[in-house]
Design a protein around this motif. Structure first.
Motif, PDB file in Angstrom:
ATOM      1  N   SER A 116      38.379  19.636  20.782  1.00  0.00           N
ATOM      2  CA  SER A 116      36.914  19.554  20.690  1.00  0.00           C
ATOM      3  C   SER A 116      36.463  19.742  19.250  1.00  0.00           C
ATOM      4  O   SER A 116      36.935  20.636  18.545  1.00  0.00           O
ATOM      5  N   ASP A 117      35.531  18.901  18.804  1.00  0.00           N
ATOM      6  CA  ASP A 117      35.073  18.889  17.416  1.00  0.00           C
ATOM      7  C   ASP A 117      33.951  19.908  17.222  1.00  0.00           C
ATOM      8  O   ASP A 117      32.873  19.757  17.798  1.00  0.00           O
ATOM      9  N   PRO A 118      34.166  20.932  16.414  1.00  0.00           N
ATOM     10  CA  PRO A 118      33.118  21.930  16.217  1.00  0.00           C
ATOM     11  C   PRO A 118      31.960  21.454  15.349  1.00  0.00           C
ATOM     12  O   PRO A 118      30.908  22.095  15.320  1.00  0.00           O
ATOM     13  N   ASN A 119      32.137  20.342  14.654  1.00  0.00           N
ATOM     14  CA  ASN A 119      31.124  19.907  13.697  1.00  0.00           C
ATOM     15  C   ASN A 119      30.161  18.865  14.242  1.00  0.00           C
ATOM     16  O   ASN A 119      29.010  18.801  13.808  1.00  0.00           O
ATOM     17  N   ASN A 120      30.616  18.069  15.173  1.00  0.00           N
ATOM     18  CA  ASN A 120      29.779  16.952  15.616  1.00  0.00           C
ATOM     19  C   ASN A 120      29.662  16.865  17.133  1.00  0.00           C
ATOM     20  O   ASN A 120      29.560  15.776  17.687  1.00  0.00           O
ATOM     21  N   SER A 121      29.686  18.005  17.801  1.00  0.00           N
ATOM     22  CA  SER A 121      29.631  17.997  19.260  1.00  0.00           C
ATOM     23  C   SER A 121      28.460  18.830  19.765  1.00  0.00           C
ATOM     24  O   SER A 121      28.233  19.947  19.286  1.00  0.00           O
ATOM     25  N   GLN A 122      27.736  18.270  20.715  1.00  0.00           N
ATOM     26  CA  GLN A 122      26.666  18.991  21.383  1.00  0.00           C
ATOM     27  C   GLN A 122      27.029  19.128  22.860  1.00  0.00           C
ATOM     28  O   GLN A 122      27.447  18.170  23.502  1.00  0.00           O
ATOM     29  N   PHE A 123      26.850  20.334  23.375  1.00  0.00           N
ATOM     30  CA  PHE A 123      27.203  20.627  24.751  1.00  0.00           C
ATOM     31  C   PHE A 123      25.968  21.144  25.498  1.00  0.00           C
ATOM     32  O   PHE A 123      24.958  21.516  24.899  1.00  0.00           O
ATOM     33  N   ARG A 124      26.092  21.203  26.803  1.00  0.00           N
ATOM     34  CA  ARG A 124      25.081  21.845  27.634  1.00  0.00           C
ATOM     35  C   ARG A 124      25.748  22.404  28.881  1.00  0.00           C
ATOM     36  O   ARG A 124      26.887  22.055  29.216  1.00  0.00           O
ATOM     37  N   ILE A 125      25.018  23.288  29.566  1.00  0.00           N
ATOM     38  CA  ILE A 125      25.437  23.765  30.873  1.00  0.00           C
ATOM     39  C   ILE A 125      24.864  22.805  31.913  1.00  0.00           C
ATOM     40  O   ILE A 125      23.653  22.576  31.949  1.00  0.00           O
ATOM     41  N   LYS A 126      25.721  22.225  32.719  1.00  0.00           N
ATOM     42  CA  LYS A 126      25.260  21.230  33.695  1.00  0.00           C
ATOM     43  C   LYS A 126      24.183  21.817  34.596  1.00  0.00           C
ATOM     44  O   LYS A 126      23.198  21.138  34.941  1.00  0.00           O
ATOM     45  N   GLU A 127      24.360  23.081  34.999  1.00  0.00           N
ATOM     46  CA  GLU A 127      23.419  23.718  35.915  1.00  0.00           C
ATOM     47  C   GLU A 127      22.089  24.051  35.247  1.00  0.00           C
ATOM     48  O   GLU A 127      21.131  24.425  35.924  1.00  0.00           O
ATOM     49  N   GLN A 128      22.039  23.947  33.909  1.00  0.00           N
ATOM     50  CA  GLN A 128      20.795  24.124  33.148  1.00  0.00           C
ATOM     51  C   GLN A 128      20.683  22.945  32.178  1.00  0.00           C
ATOM     52  O   GLN A 128      21.061  23.053  31.008  1.00  0.00           O
ATOM     53  N   ALA A 129      20.170  21.849  32.678  1.00  0.00           N
ATOM     54  CA  ALA A 129      20.211  20.587  31.938  1.00  0.00           C
ATOM     55  C   ALA A 129      19.467  20.637  30.609  1.00  0.00           C
ATOM     56  O   ALA A 129      19.738  19.839  29.711  1.00  0.00           O
ATOM     57  N   GLU A 130      18.524  21.583  30.451  1.00  0.00           N
ATOM     58  CA  GLU A 130      17.768  21.682  29.202  1.00  0.00           C
ATOM     59  C   GLU A 130      18.448  22.571  28.163  1.00  0.00           C
ATOM     60  O   GLU A 130      17.937  22.743  27.055  1.00  0.00           O
ATOM     61  N   SER A 131      19.574  23.154  28.520  1.00  0.00           N
ATOM     62  CA  SER A 131      20.284  24.030  27.578  1.00  0.00           C
ATOM     63  C   SER A 131      20.913  23.218  26.452  1.00  0.00           C
ATOM     64  O   SER A 131      21.196  22.030  26.606  1.00  0.00           O
ATOM     65  N   THR A 132      21.118  23.875  25.318  1.00  0.00           N
ATOM     66  CA  THR A 132      21.755  23.257  24.152  1.00  0.00           C
ATOM     67  C   THR A 132      22.795  24.212  23.600  1.00  0.00           C
ATOM     68  O   THR A 132      22.500  25.392  23.358  1.00  0.00           O
ATOM     69  N   LEU A 133      24.006  23.712  23.385  1.00  0.00           N
ATOM     70  CA  LEU A 133      25.106  24.549  22.947  1.00  0.00           C
ATOM     71  C   LEU A 133      25.911  23.866  21.851  1.00  0.00           C
ATOM     72  O   LEU A 133      26.083  22.638  21.869  1.00  0.00           O
ATOM     73  N   TYR A 134      26.422  24.692  20.928  1.00  0.00           N
ATOM     74  CA  TYR A 134      27.304  24.219  19.874  1.00  0.00           C
ATOM     75  C   TYR A 134      28.470  25.189  19.737  1.00  0.00           C
ATOM     76  O   TYR A 134      28.346  26.377  20.066  1.00  0.00           O
ATOM     77  N   ILE A 135      29.578  24.705  19.223  1.00  0.00           N
ATOM     78  CA  ILE A 135      30.755  25.553  19.030  1.00  0.00           C
ATOM     79  C   ILE A 135      30.530  26.485  17.842  1.00  0.00           C
ATOM     80  O   ILE A 135      30.081  26.065  16.776  1.00  0.00           O
ATOM     81  N   ALA A 136      30.841  27.764  18.031  1.00  0.00           N
ATOM     82  CA  ALA A 136      30.786  28.766  16.963  1.00  0.00           C
ATOM     83  C   ALA A 136      32.213  29.149  16.567  1.00  0.00           C
ATOM     84  O   ALA A 136      33.140  29.018  17.373  1.00  0.00           O
ATOM     85  N   PRO A 137      32.423  29.629  15.346  1.00  0.00           N
ATOM     86  CA  PRO A 137      33.785  29.965  14.905  1.00  0.00           C
ATOM     87  C   PRO A 137      34.367  31.133  15.707  1.00  0.00           C
ATOM     88  O   PRO A 137      33.671  32.102  16.015  1.00  0.00           O
ATOM     89  N   LEU A 138      35.648  31.033  16.017  1.00  0.00           N
ATOM     90  CA  LEU A 138      36.371  32.169  16.578  1.00  0.00           C
ATOM     91  C   LEU A 138      36.676  33.161  15.455  1.00  0.00           C
ATOM     92  O   LEU A 138      36.968  32.745  14.332  1.00  0.00           O
ATOM     93  N   PRO A 139      36.645  34.463  15.748  1.00  0.00           N
ATOM     94  CA  PRO A 139      36.871  35.446  14.680  1.00  0.00           C
ATOM     95  C   PRO A 139      38.341  35.639  14.331  1.00  0.00           C
ATOM     96  O   PRO A 139      38.646  36.309  13.361  1.00  0.00           O
ATOM     97  N   TYR A 140      39.246  35.078  15.135  1.00  0.00           N
ATOM     98  CA  TYR A 140      40.666  35.204  14.807  1.00  0.00           C
ATOM     99  C   TYR A 140      41.181  33.859  14.300  1.00  0.00           C
ATOM    100  O   TYR A 140      40.417  32.912  14.117  1.00  0.00           O
ATOM    101  N   ALA A 141      42.475  33.757  14.092  1.00  0.00           N
ATOM    102  CA  ALA A 141      43.077  32.594  13.440  1.00  0.00           C
ATOM    103  C   ALA A 141      42.740  31.306  14.175  1.00  0.00           C
ATOM    104  O   ALA A 141      42.618  31.278  15.389  1.00  0.00           O
ATOM    105  N   SER A 142      42.591  30.224  13.429  1.00  0.00           N
ATOM    106  CA  SER A 142      42.291  28.931  14.008  1.00  0.00           C
ATOM    107  C   SER A 142      43.425  28.500  14.933  1.00  0.00           C
ATOM    108  O   SER A 142      44.602  28.764  14.672  1.00  0.00           O
TER     109      SER A 142
END
Length: 325
Positions: free
Chosen positions: A296-322
Motif C-alpha cells: 500500500s502506497d503511503p503517499n498517494n492513497s486515500q482510504f475510508r471505512i466502508k461502514e462510514q462512507a464519509e470518513s477519510t483516512l490516510y496512512i501514517a508512519p509506523l514508529p518502528y522500522a519500515s
C-alpha cells in the motif's frame, strides 16, 4: 473518570494519568512445565527470557493464523499474558486443550492485577513508590509484581502488582492522578503500532500480517510450535502479502474492530483491508490499525471505512522500522 473523547489530541495528556485496564485480561500459566509447554505453543522464544523480562508474542492455530496477540511477562513462579478480554473465551480453551499431558495450570490470573500509568510524572511516581531504579529498564521484576515500559509515543508503564499492593497504589493514585478509562491505553497502543487481536479478528491473519516480526514477537530459530510451518514459509518464501498500518483521519463515529477498509481507485472504492483496533478523539479525529496489502502506497492513497462512507483516512508512519520483508 475521563474518556478518550475528552481529549482533542493525544499530546494533551495530563502529567499523571491512571488507567484501570478493565477491558484487558491477565492470563496466568503456572507449573513446572510452563516454559517447555509454552515454547511449543507460542511464537516467541521463552528459553531466552529470565524473570522480569517481557516480549510480544502470538498464539496461532495449526494453519498459522493468529488466535491472540499478547505481551508476555515472566515472573518467578508463572508466565503472564496480557490480552483483550473479548478474545479470552477463544484463546483460553485453545491453549488448555494442549496442556493435558503437561504439568501446567492455565487460568485467568487472580493474585495480580494490571494498572496503566501515563504521563511525564509517571516515572517519578514509580521511583518514589514502587522501585527507585525500575524506570531505567525496559522491564523489571518488582518485589510484588513487574513493571513494563511501553513503547512510543508517550511515557507510560504497564504495572502488574499483587492485589493488596495494587489496592494501596490505587488509593494513592486516586489523589494524585487523573483517572481515565482504558480507551486512552488503546489509543496509545494504536499510535505505537502495536495491535492486539479481539474476538472478531481471531483466526484471520498470520502474525507477520500483524507486524509481529517487526515487533520482535516471532522467533525463527527456536524450533517447532503450533503454526510454525506456515509462519516460516511466509518468511522464507515471501508468502505474506499483508501488513498492519496506522491510518489517521476523520469520521463521525469511532471505528469498530472488523470494519472494512476501502481504497479509492478513481471514482470507485475497493475493499482492501480490515480494522484491527480503532479510537476517536473529541474533535472527530480517528486513528486505527488495519491490515492492508503490504505494498500500500503511503503517499498517494486515500482510504475510508466502508461502514462510514464519509470518513477519510490516510496512512501514517509506523514508529518502528519500515516493513521490508
Amino acid at each position: 473518570m475521563r474518556d478518550l473523547n475528552s481529549l482533542e489530541n493525544i499530546s494533551l495528556l495530563p502529567e499523571l494519568a491512571l488507567c484501570k485496564l478493565d477491558s484487558w485480561d491477565l492470563i496466568s500459566v503456572k507449573g513446572e512445565d510452563r516454559i517447555k509447554f509454552l515454547q511449543g505453543q507460542l511464537t516467541c522464544d521463552l528459553n531466552s527470557l529470565t524473570p522480569g523480562q517481557q516480549t510480544m508474542a502470538a498464539q496461532c492455530d495449526a494453519q498459522g493464523k493468529t488466535i491472540s496477540v499478547f505481551r508476555l511477562i515472566v515472573l518467578e513462579d508463572r508466565i503472564l499474558l496480557t490480552q483483550p478480554k473479548s478474545v479470552t473465551p477463544i484463546q483460553l480453551p485453545a491453549l488448555k486443550k494442549f496442556a493435558v499431558f503437561s504439568n501446567v495450570e492455565i487460568e485467568i490470573e487472580t493474585e495480580y492485577q494490571m494498572l496503566g500509568l501515563i504521563g511525564s510524572k509517571s516515572a517519578h511516581y514509580i521511583s518514589q513508590h514502587l522501585d527507585a531504579a525500575a524506570t531505567h529498564d525496559k522491564s523489571r521484576l518488582l518485589p510484588n509484581g513487574a513493571l513494563i515500559k511501553q513503547p512510543y509515543p508517550s511515557l507510560r508503564y504497564l504495572v502488574i502488582l499483587k492485589n493488596e499492593i495494587a489496592a494501596q497504589a490505587l488509593a494513592e493514585l486516586s489523589e494524585q492522578a487523573e483517572l481515565f478509562t482504558d480507551g486512552i491505553w488503546n489509543a496509545l497502543n494504536i499510535a505505537s503500532g502495536v495491535g492486539f487481536i479481539e474476538d472478531k479478528t481471531s483466526g484471520e491473519y498470520i502474525p507477520q500480517a500483524l507486524n509481529l516480526d517487526e515487533l520482535e514477537g516471532i522467533s525463527f530459530s527456536k524450533g517447532c510450535y503450533i503454526g510454525q510451518e506456515t509462519i516460516a514459509r511466509a518468511k522464507y518464501r515471501g508468502a505474506n502479502k499483508r501488513a498492519m498500518f496506522i491510518l489517521t483521519g476523520r469520521a463521525e463515529e469511532k471505528p469498530n474492530v472488523g470494519d472494512t477498509i476501502e481504497l479509492k481507485l478513481g471514482d470507485n472504492w475497493k475493499r482492501v483491508g480490515q480494522v484491527i483496533s480503532g479510537c476517536q478523539y473529541g474533535d472527530q479525529h480517528i486513528e486505527l490499525l488495519a491490515v492492508l496489502p503490504k505494498d500500500s502506497d503511503p503517499n498517494n492513497s486515500q482510504f475510508r471505512i466502508k461502514e462510514q462512507a464519509e470518513s477519510t483516512l490516510y496512512i501514517a508512519p509506523l514508529p518502528y522500522a519500515s516493513l521490508s520483508n
